[in-house]
Write an enzyme that holds these catalytic residues in place. Sequence first.
Site, PDB file in Angstrom:
ATOM      1  N   ALA A  13     -59.862  -6.707 -31.352  1.00  0.00           N
ATOM      2  CA  ALA A  13     -58.929  -7.930 -32.265  1.00  0.00           C
ATOM      3  C   ALA A  13     -57.682  -7.206 -32.410  1.00  0.00           C
ATOM      4  O   ALA A  13     -56.459  -7.853 -32.175  1.00  0.00           O
ATOM      5  CB  ALA A  13     -59.605  -8.022 -33.609  1.00  0.00           C
ATOM      6  N   HIS A  14     -57.519  -5.876 -32.353  1.00  0.00           N
ATOM      7  CA  HIS A  14     -56.143  -5.306 -32.467  1.00  0.00           C
ATOM      8  C   HIS A  14     -55.362  -5.409 -31.271  1.00  0.00           C
ATOM      9  O   HIS A  14     -54.173  -5.740 -31.402  1.00  0.00           O
ATOM     10  CB  HIS A  14     -56.107  -3.851 -32.933  1.00  0.00           C
ATOM     11  CG  HIS A  14     -56.981  -3.483 -34.120  1.00  0.00           C
ATOM     12  ND1 HIS A  14     -56.435  -3.728 -35.406  1.00  0.00           N
ATOM     13  CD2 HIS A  14     -58.208  -2.788 -34.435  1.00  0.00           C
ATOM     14  CE1 HIS A  14     -57.250  -3.533 -36.426  1.00  0.00           C
ATOM     15  NE2 HIS A  14     -58.060  -2.835 -35.858  1.00  0.00           N
ATOM     16  N   LYS A  15     -55.904  -5.066 -30.154  1.00  0.00           N
ATOM     17  CA  LYS A  15     -55.146  -5.597 -28.717  1.00  0.00           C
ATOM     18  C   LYS A  15     -54.679  -6.887 -28.686  1.00  0.00           C
ATOM     19  O   LYS A  15     -53.690  -7.291 -28.307  1.00  0.00           O
ATOM     20  CB  LYS A  15     -56.060  -5.166 -27.810  1.00  0.00           C
ATOM     21  CG  LYS A  15     -55.423  -5.225 -26.356  1.00  0.00           C
ATOM     22  CD  LYS A  15     -56.422  -4.682 -25.393  1.00  0.00           C
ATOM     23  CE  LYS A  15     -56.403  -3.268 -25.252  1.00  0.00           C
ATOM     24  NZ  LYS A  15     -57.015  -2.646 -24.130  1.00  0.00           N
ATOM     25  N   ASP A  70     -55.410  -1.963 -18.829  1.00  0.00           N
ATOM     26  CA  ASP A  70     -55.896  -0.808 -18.573  1.00  0.00           C
ATOM     27  C   ASP A  70     -54.939  -0.026 -18.935  1.00  0.00           C
ATOM     28  O   ASP A  70     -53.884   0.186 -18.067  1.00  0.00           O
ATOM     29  CB  ASP A  70     -56.885  -0.646 -17.595  1.00  0.00           C
ATOM     30  CG  ASP A  70     -57.944   0.702 -17.814  1.00  0.00           C
ATOM     31  OD1 ASP A  70     -58.697   0.359 -18.789  1.00  0.00           O
ATOM     32  OD2 ASP A  70     -58.095   1.546 -17.013  1.00  0.00           O
ATOM     33  N   PHE A 153     -52.336   4.097 -32.640  1.00  0.00           N
ATOM     34  CA  PHE A 153     -53.540   4.628 -32.479  1.00  0.00           C
ATOM     35  C   PHE A 153     -53.703   5.371 -31.250  1.00  0.00           C
ATOM     36  O   PHE A 153     -52.735   5.711 -30.395  1.00  0.00           O
ATOM     37  CB  PHE A 153     -54.469   3.127 -32.360  1.00  0.00           C
ATOM     38  CG  PHE A 153     -54.051   2.361 -31.227  1.00  0.00           C
ATOM     39  CD1 PHE A 153     -54.503   2.594 -29.899  1.00  0.00           C
ATOM     40  CD2 PHE A 153     -53.202   1.281 -31.636  1.00  0.00           C
ATOM     41  CE1 PHE A 153     -54.117   1.719 -29.027  1.00  0.00           C
ATOM     42  CE2 PHE A 153     -52.717   0.506 -30.594  1.00  0.00           C
ATOM     43  CZ  PHE A 153     -53.111   0.612 -29.268  1.00  0.00           C
ATOM     44  N   GLY A 154     -54.773   5.829 -31.059  1.00  0.00           N
ATOM     45  CA  GLY A 154     -55.117   6.636 -29.681  1.00  0.00           C
ATOM     46  C   GLY A 154     -54.322   7.861 -29.849  1.00  0.00           C
ATOM     47  O   GLY A 154     -54.272   8.450 -30.756  1.00  0.00           O
ATOM     48  N   ASP A 156     -50.968   8.116 -29.719  1.00  0.00           N
ATOM     49  CA  ASP A 156     -49.681   7.913 -30.343  1.00  0.00           C
ATOM     50  C   ASP A 156     -49.382   8.953 -31.209  1.00  0.00           C
ATOM     51  O   ASP A 156     -47.969   9.269 -31.228  1.00  0.00           O
ATOM     52  CB  ASP A 156     -49.717   6.768 -31.303  1.00  0.00           C
ATOM     53  CG  ASP A 156     -49.560   5.486 -30.589  1.00  0.00           C
ATOM     54  OD1 ASP A 156     -49.517   5.492 -28.988  1.00  0.00           O
ATOM     55  OD2 ASP A 156     -49.622   4.219 -31.083  1.00  0.00           O
ATOM     56  N   LYS A 176     -42.345   0.031 -31.456  1.00  0.00           N
ATOM     57  CA  LYS A 176     -43.125   0.454 -30.442  1.00  0.00           C
ATOM     58  C   LYS A 176     -42.968  -0.728 -29.467  1.00  0.00           C
ATOM     59  O   LYS A 176     -43.185  -0.524 -28.061  1.00  0.00           O
ATOM     60  CB  LYS A 176     -44.325   0.718 -30.896  1.00  0.00           C
ATOM     61  CG  LYS A 176     -45.389   1.191 -29.876  1.00  0.00           C
ATOM     62  CD  LYS A 176     -46.775   1.464 -30.472  1.00  0.00           C
ATOM     63  CE  LYS A 176     -47.764   1.738 -29.433  1.00  0.00           C
ATOM     64  NZ  LYS A 176     -49.197   1.833 -29.902  1.00  0.00           N
TER      65      LYS A 176
END
Length: 199
Positions: A13-15, A70, A153-154, A156, A176
């Site tokens: 959902a965030h993507k 990806d 996230f990830g 970052d 961003k």
Amino acid sequence: MTATRVVLASHNAHKLEELRRIIGPLIPGIELIGYDGPEPVENGTSFEQNALLKARAAAEHTGLPAVADDSGIAVDVLGGCPGIFSARWGGPSRSDAANVELLLWQLSDLADEHRAAAFVCAAALALPSGEETVRIGTWPGSVLREPAGAGGFGYDPIFRPDGEERSAAELSPSEKDALSHRTRAFAALAPDILELAGE
């Protein structure tokens, strides 16, 4: 003209929210809808292959044009790794914290000038007819020595884009979005979406 419906081949959902923010201004006539079908095994050996696998599966399942991405971080001194293994670099937990911790440990002895890296995104479009294309976006920078910032996230918090004093996690969502690898990839893909998926 009726908005063209394009499926985002992700259950994240965030993507979906992020890509709506990115693609909306690029292609105002596109309605990006969520995907609830099966996800393919991501067994490609490149960002391009994995993005196409996801877009192709969603187009076949829904009968609609589908886009997928990806992405990951590629560190120069690691030969481009974590690369396509970015989401599971730290082990089976697939947690952001474990991924970041392992990457920082691997680079801990390196001087700042050897910590160059880039976020990479492959953005793919697949049509039910079998037509497909993929575009690449990169966001160069370097890996910090410790996390900074609470956003994103990830990876970052440990990625500092070239020309910035802040980490990607310290940028606002709009800052961003204006700079990121994902924006660059989908900006390159936008003309293809208009040409192949537009009405």
